[in-house]
Design a protein around this motif. Structure first.
Motif, PDB file in Angstrom:
ATOM      1  N   GLY A  87      16.256  61.346  42.421  1.00 32.73           N
ATOM      2  CA  GLY A  87      16.394  62.758  42.726  1.00 32.73           C
ATOM      3  C   GLY A  87      16.310  63.643  41.505  1.00 32.73           C
ATOM      4  O   GLY A  87      16.847  64.752  41.483  1.00 32.73           O
ATOM      5  N   LEU A  88      15.620  63.177  40.465  1.00 34.45           N
ATOM      6  CA  LEU A  88      15.469  63.975  39.256  1.00 34.45           C
ATOM      7  C   LEU A  88      14.481  65.110  39.491  1.00 34.45           C
ATOM      8  O   LEU A  88      13.520  64.961  40.257  1.00 34.45           O
ATOM      9  CB  LEU A  88      14.969  63.100  38.101  1.00 34.45           C
ATOM     10  N   PRO A  89      14.669  66.259  38.850  1.00 33.02           N
ATOM     11  CA  PRO A  89      13.722  67.370  39.009  1.00 33.02           C
ATOM     12  C   PRO A  89      12.379  67.035  38.389  1.00 33.02           C
ATOM     13  O   PRO A  89      12.293  66.222  37.467  1.00 33.02           O
ATOM     14  CB  PRO A  89      14.405  68.523  38.254  1.00 33.02           C
ATOM     15  N   PHE A 385      25.547  66.838  35.012  1.00 31.94           N
ATOM     16  CA  PHE A 385      24.161  66.585  35.370  1.00 31.94           C
ATOM     17  C   PHE A 385      24.152  65.501  36.444  1.00 31.94           C
ATOM     18  O   PHE A 385      24.749  64.436  36.265  1.00 31.94           O
ATOM     19  CB  PHE A 385      23.360  66.141  34.149  1.00 31.94           C
ATOM     20  N   LYS A 386      23.473  65.771  37.553  1.00 31.80           N
ATOM     21  CA  LYS A 386      23.570  64.911  38.722  1.00 31.80           C
ATOM     22  C   LYS A 386      22.231  64.278  39.082  1.00 31.80           C
ATOM     23  O   LYS A 386      21.187  64.898  38.963  1.00 31.80           O
ATOM     24  CB  LYS A 386      24.076  65.718  39.921  1.00 31.80           C
ATOM     25  N   THR A 387      22.301  63.023  39.512  1.00 26.73           N
ATOM     26  CA  THR A 387      21.195  62.369  40.197  1.00 26.73           C
ATOM     27  C   THR A 387      21.771  61.837  41.510  1.00 26.73           C
ATOM     28  O   THR A 387      22.949  62.041  41.812  1.00 26.73           O
ATOM     29  CB  THR A 387      20.597  61.205  39.383  1.00 26.73           C
ATOM     30  N   ARG A 388      20.960  61.138  42.270  1.00 27.80           N
ATOM     31  CA  ARG A 388      21.443  60.594  43.536  1.00 27.80           C
ATOM     32  C   ARG A 388      22.296  59.353  43.336  1.00 27.80           C
ATOM     33  O   ARG A 388      22.900  58.858  44.279  1.00 27.80           O
ATOM     34  CB  ARG A 388      20.258  60.285  44.452  1.00 27.80           C
ATOM     35  N   LEU A 389      22.371  58.866  42.105  1.00 30.34           N
ATOM     36  CA  LEU A 389      23.170  57.674  41.836  1.00 30.34           C
ATOM     37  C   LEU A 389      24.082  57.837  40.633  1.00 30.34           C
ATOM     38  O   LEU A 389      25.285  57.633  40.719  1.00 30.34           O
ATOM     39  CB  LEU A 389      22.251  56.472  41.616  1.00 30.34           C
ATOM     40  N   ILE A 390      23.516  58.205  39.492  1.00 27.59           N
ATOM     41  CA  ILE A 390      24.283  58.333  38.258  1.00 27.59           C
ATOM     42  C   ILE A 390      24.553  59.797  37.949  1.00 27.59           C
ATOM     43  O   ILE A 390      23.630  60.614  37.947  1.00 27.59           O
ATOM     44  CB  ILE A 390      23.511  57.696  37.078  1.00 27.59           C
ATOM     45  N   THR A 406      31.337  60.214  41.863  1.00 28.07           N
ATOM     46  CA  THR A 406      31.188  61.601  42.270  1.00 28.07           C
ATOM     47  C   THR A 406      31.541  62.572  41.138  1.00 28.07           C
ATOM     48  O   THR A 406      32.162  62.183  40.137  1.00 28.07           O
ATOM     49  CB  THR A 406      32.085  61.905  43.463  1.00 28.07           C
ATOM     50  N   LYS A 407      31.164  63.804  41.333  1.00 28.63           N
ATOM     51  CA  LYS A 407      31.486  64.875  40.394  1.00 28.63           C
ATOM     52  C   LYS A 407      32.996  64.987  40.199  1.00 28.63           C
ATOM     53  O   LYS A 407      33.485  65.129  39.075  1.00 28.63           O
ATOM     54  CB  LYS A 407      30.898  66.193  40.919  1.00 28.63           C
ATOM     55  N   ASP A 408      33.748  64.933  41.297  1.00 30.78           N
ATOM     56  CA  ASP A 408      35.210  65.056  41.217  1.00 30.78           C
ATOM     57  C   ASP A 408      35.817  63.916  40.396  1.00 30.78           C
ATOM     58  O   ASP A 408      36.789  64.128  39.659  1.00 30.78           O
ATOM     59  CB  ASP A 408      35.821  65.070  42.616  1.00 30.78           C
ATOM     60  N   ALA A 409      35.254  62.726  40.519  1.00 26.58           N
ATOM     61  CA  ALA A 409      35.771  61.575  39.759  1.00 26.58           C
ATOM     62  C   ALA A 409      35.548  61.778  38.256  1.00 26.58           C
ATOM     63  O   ALA A 409      36.412  61.412  37.453  1.00 26.58           O
ATOM     64  CB  ALA A 409      35.089  60.291  40.228  1.00 26.58           C
ATOM     65  N   LEU A 410      34.431  62.356  37.876  1.00 26.90           N
ATOM     66  CA  LEU A 410      34.168  62.625  36.451  1.00 26.90           C
ATOM     67  C   LEU A 410      35.143  63.660  35.905  1.00 26.90           C
ATOM     68  O   LEU A 410      35.676  63.500  34.805  1.00 26.90           O
ATOM     69  CB  LEU A 410      32.735  63.116  36.280  1.00 26.90           C
TER      70      LEU A 410
END
Length: 417
Positions: A87-89, A385-390, A406-410
């Motif tokens: 899911g990278l741009p 910075f988000k991807t569908r996995l990492i 997830t974002k919340d976990a980070l």
């Protein structure tokens, strides 16, 4: 009970008994996106049969894992299709330039397009077709087919060759000449076999592994092994492995994200044969006019194919923390927080975080802002910075938190840190 159901439960003693087999089943290394999200203690739940699929004898998850561990396919050839969608741009080719710049000069091939260190990073995105062949531990070949060009990586005895037909460049290295290296299988990277074995590499009680029906892959009858995280903090939904019912060789590997949608990694054989490949398959002669780059580290500890996998003695780099600690001290100041699917790697860059639009100069800072989400917490502020996995959090003071979480976990990890 359905034909493929398993109502077995794994006791502590059974887990110990399976330890040796799992370590053998995990002797290969796979793409970095999968590393660190794999499994080790088995939790079994009832499994369901898929109607219309091959009618195979009942098998438990433990038995299927043991079958993978005992798989000893040394001669094979086939075609593998691999699709990776993080899911990278679309950066208009910028990401390839960044990868090339990062590997040029740092790898053993001094930036040649035939150096596998850089070439095989192309598998990290898009859809690719690979031809693979193996004849024991001393002869393997992988060919990456792209448009009208072809890239081949060949291990034949003491020699390792990489050839890029588009640039007519050749890379040459010498394989390690040791008894231990010859005893290990040297398979090409990114095959379903390697991906599956890595997913079974390190198990803990955060994982559920079940047998869920059967399938046909490349004309072969197979069982479906499903690996799931028990906790909700991981971005991994599940890993499905199609295991050849006769040989125990994983034929297809699919990783789907917790967010749903298309698979993040889908790698499977479309054709496979267990006949001995012709000896000429592994022959290589430098084409006329080709530029040849010799690996300056040919007398090194590992060659390209060798370096793409690890085992309990040579392949691991993780350093365990002291008893009672909740993290493992890794190389170069890398710490691993937590365990299993919820593991988060963290390190300090020693500098500032991501430049913002107001202070980066030009439009570059704004461009980076558009790729990430600004977050704040007890740690201060930063960008995710988000991807569908990492996913990765880079704080404004230069600390990095990254994992298949997830974002919340980070943010929670950064606040605790």
């Amino acid at each position: 009970m359905a034909p493929y159901e398993s109502d077995d439960s794994t006791s502590a003693g059974e887990v110990d008994d399976l330890g040796t087999g799992r370590r053998k089943a995990a002797r290969y290394v796979v793409p970095v996106a999968v590393v660190g999200v794999a499994a080790a203690t088995i939790g079994l739940v009832p499994a369901l049969a898929d109607s219309g699929d091959p009618n195979l004898p009942k098998i438990s998850a433990e038995q299927l894992i043991e079958k993978i561990a005992k798989s000893d396919v040394q001669q094979m050839s086939g075609t593998v299709k691999i699709t990776t969608d993080l899911g990278l741009p679309d950066l208009g080719g910028l990401e390839n330039s960044l990868v090339s710049g990062a590997t040029k000069g740092s790898g053993s091939g001094d930036g040649t397009s035939a150096d596998p260190t850089a070439k095989l990073t192309e598998l990290a995105s898009g859809t690719h077709t690979l031809r693979v062949a193996a004849d024991g531990p001393d002869r393997q070949k992988l060919s990456l087919l792209e448009n009208a060009a072809e890239y081949s990586l060949i291990h034949n005895g003491k020699d390792v060759w990489g050839y890029d037909s588009q640039s007519n460049e050749v890379y040459h290295s010498t394989a390690p000449d040791s008894a231990s290296a010859k005893k290990r299988h040297e398979e090409p990277p990114a095959t379903p076999d390697q991906l599956a074995k890595d997913a079974l590499k390190a198990a803990d009680d955060t994982t559920s592994i079940t047998v869920q029906g059967t399938a046909q892959v490349a004309g072969r009858d197979a069982y479906r092994l499903v690996i799931k995280p028990k906790d909700a903090g991981s971005t991994v939904g599940q890993i499905t492995v199609a295991v050849d019912a006769k040989t125990g060789l994983p034929l297809k590997f699919t990783l789907t994200p917790a967010s749903g949608g298309a698979a993040v990694i889908d790698a499977g054989f479309t054709r496979i044969s267990f006949s001995k490949p012709a000896a000429s398959t592994f022959d290589f002669k430098v084409p006329k006019g080709a530029k040849v780059t010799e690996d300056k580290q040919s007398d090194h500890k590992s060659a390209p194919l060798e370096g793409l996998k690890g085992d309990d003695k040579t392949g691991g780099t993780e350093k365990k923390g002291k008893p009672g600690e909740d993290h493992a001290k890794g190389p170069d100041g890398l710490n691993v927080l937590g365990k299993g699917w919820d593991s988060i790697a963290t390190f300090d860059t020693g500098g500032k975080g991501v430049p913002s639009g107001s202070g980066a100069g030009g439009d570059f800072g704004g461009f980076l802002d558009s790729l990430g989400d600004k977050v704040t917490g007890k740690f201060g502020s930063g960008t995710i910075f988000k991807t569908r996995l990492i996913n990765a959090l880079i704080t404004d003071n230069g600390k990095v938190y990254v994992g298949a979480v997830t974002k919340d976990a980070l943010v929670k990890a950064a606040n605790a840190g």
